[in-house]
Design a protein around this motif. Sequence first.
Motif, short mmCIF file in Angstrom:
data_model
loop_
_atom_site.label_atom_id
_atom_site.label_comp_id
_atom_site.label_asym_id
_atom_site.label_seq_id
_atom_site.Cartn_x
_atom_site.Cartn_y
_atom_site.Cartn_z
N GLU A 80 -18.20 53.41 20.97
CA GLU A 80 -18.93 53.46 22.23
C GLU A 80 -19.96 54.58 22.25
N ASP A 96 -13.12 52.73 21.21
CA ASP A 96 -13.47 53.33 22.49
C ASP A 96 -12.68 54.64 22.58
N ILE A 98 -12.52 57.07 24.75
CA ILE A 98 -11.85 57.19 26.05
C ILE A 98 -12.32 56.01 26.90
N ASP A 99 -11.48 55.02 27.09
CA ASP A 99 -11.83 53.93 27.99
C ASP A 99 -11.30 54.29 29.37
N GLY A 100 -12.22 54.31 30.35
CA GLY A 100 -11.85 54.84 31.66
C GLY A 100 -12.31 56.28 31.80
N THR A 101 -13.53 56.56 31.33
CA THR A 101 -14.04 57.94 31.35
C THR A 101 -14.13 58.52 32.75
N GLY A 174 -13.42 44.79 37.40
CA GLY A 174 -14.16 46.03 37.23
C GLY A 174 -15.62 45.81 37.54
N PHE A 175 -16.36 46.90 37.67
CA PHE A 175 -17.76 46.82 38.07
C PHE A 175 -18.62 47.60 37.11
N TYR A 177 -22.28 49.73 36.05
CA TYR A 177 -22.78 51.04 36.47
C TYR A 177 -24.13 50.94 37.19
N ARG A 201 -8.45 47.63 41.27
CA ARG A 201 -9.55 48.13 40.45
C ARG A 201 -9.05 49.40 39.78
N SER A 204 -10.26 50.75 33.80
CA SER A 204 -10.24 50.71 32.34
C SER A 204 -9.94 49.28 31.89
N ALA A 205 -10.92 48.64 31.29
CA ALA A 205 -10.74 47.24 30.83
C ALA A 205 -9.59 47.15 29.84
N GLU A 222 -13.85 40.38 34.20
CA GLU A 222 -14.96 41.34 34.30
C GLU A 222 -16.14 40.86 33.48
N ASP A 229 -14.69 47.98 24.62
CA ASP A 229 -13.87 48.00 25.85
C ASP A 229 -12.69 47.03 25.75
C1 LIP Z 1 -15.19 51.20 31.61
C2 LIP Z 1 -14.49 49.88 31.51
C3 LIP Z 1 -14.20 49.32 32.91
C4 LIP Z 1 -15.47 49.10 33.61
C5 LIP Z 1 -16.21 50.40 33.71
C6 LIP Z 1 -16.45 51.01 32.33
P1 LIP Z 1 -15.76 53.21 29.98
O1 LIP Z 1 -15.43 51.66 30.32
O2 LIP Z 1 -13.29 50.05 30.85
O3 LIP Z 1 -13.51 48.12 32.87
O4 LIP Z 1 -15.24 48.56 34.88
O5 LIP Z 1 -17.41 50.16 34.36
O6 LIP Z 1 -17.31 50.19 31.58
O7 LIP Z 1 -17.22 53.40 30.29
O8 LIP Z 1 -14.90 54.09 30.77
O9 LIP Z 1 -15.47 53.31 28.50
#
Ligand code: LIP
Length: 277
Positions: A80, A96, A98-101, A174-175, A177, A201, A204-205, A222, A229
Amino acid sequence: MNLPGSGASTPPDATALLELAVDVAREAAELVAAGRASAGDSVDVKSSPVDVVTAVDKASEKLIVERLLGARPDDGLLGEEGASRTGTSGVRWLVDPIDGTVNFLYDLPAYAVSIAAEVDGAVVAGAVLNVATGELFTASTGGGANLSSPSRPGSRRLTGSRPASLAQTLVATGFGYREEQRRAQGAVVARLLPRVRDIRRFGSAALDLCAVAAGRLDAYYELDLNPWDHAAGALVAAEAGIVVTGLPGRPFAEPMAIAAASSIAAPFVELVAELHQ
Ligand code: LIP
């Protein structure tokens, strides 16, 4: 675990790739956990003012790349935070760090290291480690999906949930940015809410997909996710017997990622398609 250091990587074996992914994810998770308190000290923005990356995301990716390519120098990799390499072994890692930064930044306990191994374009092994809880979700093709957690000895085989109907289905989503994307996604949620049990919500996907595998959610959808992700989490879900698919006639995550318990998958996919016309 040290693979033979002959310079040429050993032929891809899903179990061996999974072991490597788990070892590296554990080490990266320690780094991420150690960096949690100072997460806000160094933050950059990416695609929008709310799309952030911390110095810890970058350090985690650097460590993961060094470990994976140190063990398997001929592999490819896509991360990522910019790591990208074409390999010669037929194996590519999807990382990834950190997924869910945003959760990491806010100290919300739903952020994970996600590492998947792809062989000739198909994901064959995946590990998702929730850094805050220590829960480790793993899967390999044909090997099933498992959850091991610090609070319980051994690991638990994952088989998802069996909701009786769409109206009884607990859905996560999820949404993106970008503002206009979020406006459209919010409008979809407003129409979806009266048709299902409730919405979650988590942010983190990777963890959302693993939660469907664990039966903690009944369905997830999503738009516009990146391969890093969803790669590992989608394999965990599929190996737990979850229906992992895209919109009718479309592959998974192109652009819609859908994971749903088999008992409601058909009507759920129909509903998501109806709401995205
Ligand atoms: C996040 C995804 C999540 C999504 C966020 C973001 P990140 O990934 O895991 O599902 O809704 O908008 O994309 O940016 O934390 O690696």
